[in-house]
Design an enzyme around this catalytic site. Structure first.
Site, PDB file in Angstrom:
ATOM      1  N   ARG A 126       0.829  -1.191   0.000  1.00 56.30           N
ATOM      2  CA  ARG A 126       0.000   0.000   0.000  1.00 56.30           C
ATOM      3  C   ARG A 126       0.868   1.247   0.000  1.00 56.30           C
ATOM      4  O   ARG A 126       1.968   1.257   0.537  1.00 56.30           O
ATOM      5  CB  ARG A 126      -0.924   0.029   1.221  1.00 56.30           C
ATOM      6  CG  ARG A 126      -0.187   0.257   2.525  1.00 56.30           C
ATOM      7  CD  ARG A 126      -1.103   0.315   3.740  1.00 56.30           C
ATOM      8  NE  ARG A 126      -1.683   1.608   3.967  1.00 56.30           N
ATOM      9  CZ  ARG A 126      -1.068   2.616   4.581  1.00 56.30           C
ATOM     10  NH1 ARG A 126       0.160   2.500   5.021  1.00 56.30           N
ATOM     11  NH2 ARG A 126      -1.701   3.761   4.749  1.00 56.30           N
TER      12      ARG A 126
ATOM     13  N   ASP B 218       2.996   1.758   8.543  1.00 55.37           N
ATOM     14  CA  ASP B 218       4.095   0.808   8.320  1.00 55.37           C
ATOM     15  C   ASP B 218       4.812   0.491   9.627  1.00 55.37           C
ATOM     16  O   ASP B 218       5.124  -0.671   9.901  1.00 55.37           O
ATOM     17  CB  ASP B 218       5.089   1.340   7.284  1.00 55.37           C
ATOM     18  CG  ASP B 218       4.546   1.265   5.868  1.00 55.37           C
ATOM     19  OD1 ASP B 218       3.885   0.257   5.546  1.00 55.37           O
ATOM     20  OD2 ASP B 218       4.783   2.198   5.084  1.00 55.37           O
TER      21      ASP B 218
ATOM     22  N   ASP C 215       8.313  -0.393   3.657  1.00 50.78           N
ATOM     23  CA  ASP C 215       6.913  -0.689   3.333  1.00 50.78           C
ATOM     24  C   ASP C 215       6.555  -2.099   3.797  1.00 50.78           C
ATOM     25  O   ASP C 215       7.285  -3.046   3.523  1.00 50.78           O
ATOM     26  CB  ASP C 215       6.656  -0.576   1.822  1.00 50.78           C
ATOM     27  CG  ASP C 215       6.714   0.862   1.323  1.00 50.78           C
ATOM     28  OD1 ASP C 215       6.586   1.791   2.150  1.00 50.78           O
ATOM     29  OD2 ASP C 215       6.874   1.050   0.107  1.00 50.78           O
TER      30      ASP C 215
END
Length: 165
Positions: free
Chosen positions: A114, A123, A151
Site C-alpha cells: 500500500r 508501516d 513498506d
C-alpha cells in the site's frame, strides 16, 4: 502529477452512487475475515468507508496519533476529538494491543503493498503486529510504485472486484 495525488484524485472522482455500490462490494468481501479485536479507521479524503458498515456490528478499535511517528489503537466507544490531518480520533484512555485484524486505509496499491500518505505511521505499527492486515481500496487506486524497504506487505488488499493476496 505526484502518484499520491493522482490516486487520491482517482478515488475522489467516484460519484456518490458508484462509491456506495463499490463500498458495499468491498465490505461484503471483508466480512468473512473479521473476528476478535478489529482495528479500522474513520475515513478521510474519500477513503473506502468500512467504518460505517461495521461500527454497529463489531467492537472496533481506532488509531490515534501519539506523536510524529507513532499510532496506537483505542476503543471506538471512547469519546472522540479532531486529530491531526483532519482525522477523528478516540481520546485514548486504554490502548488496545494484540488486534486480530486491521483494516488499513490505502492511497494507492501495487500487489499487496500500500501507498499511504507518506508519514509511515501504519508501516511502523504493522511491522510489529501479528494481526491479519487487510488493505481496502477501490480498483482505480491501483498504481505501480517503487516499494521501499520500510513498506509492510499486507496479507491482502480487497477492492470491489477482487482479493489480492
Amino acid at each position: 502529477m505526484d502518484k499520491r495525488k493522482l490516486c487520491i484524485q482517482k478515488r475522489s472522482s467516484l460519484s456518490n452512487s458508484k462509491r456506495f455500490e463499490k463500498e458495499k462490494a468491498i465490505t461484503n468481501c471483508v466480512l468473512p475475515f473479521l473476528k476478535g479485536k478489529i482495528g479500522t479507521y474513520i475515513p478521510i479524503r474519500n477513503e473506502v468507508d468500512v467504518y460505517a458498515k461495521f461500527r454497529d456490528e463489531f467492537d472496533l478499535y481506532i488509531p490515534k496519533m501519539l506523536d510524529d511517528t507513532t499510532i496506537a489503537f483505542y476503543s471506538d466507544r471512547e469519546e472522540k476529538s479532531k486529530g491531526p490531518f483532519s482525522t477523528i480520533e478516540p481520546i485514548g484512555m486504554h490502548e488496545v494491543k494484540n488486534l486480530d485484524v486491521i483494516l488499513v486505509p490505502v492511497v494507492g496499491f501495487f500487489g499487496t503493498y500500500r501507498m499511504g500518505y507518506g508519514k509511515g505511521y501504519y508501516d511502523r505499527y504493522l511491522s510489529k503486529s501479528s494481526a491479519l492486515k487487510i488493505g481496502v481500496a477501490f480498483d482505480v487506486q491501483e498504481m505501480e510504485f517503487d516499494v521501499k524497504p520500510t513498506d509492510v506487505k499486507l496479507d491482502m488488499i480487497i477492492t470491489e472486484s477482487r482479493i489480492l493476496r
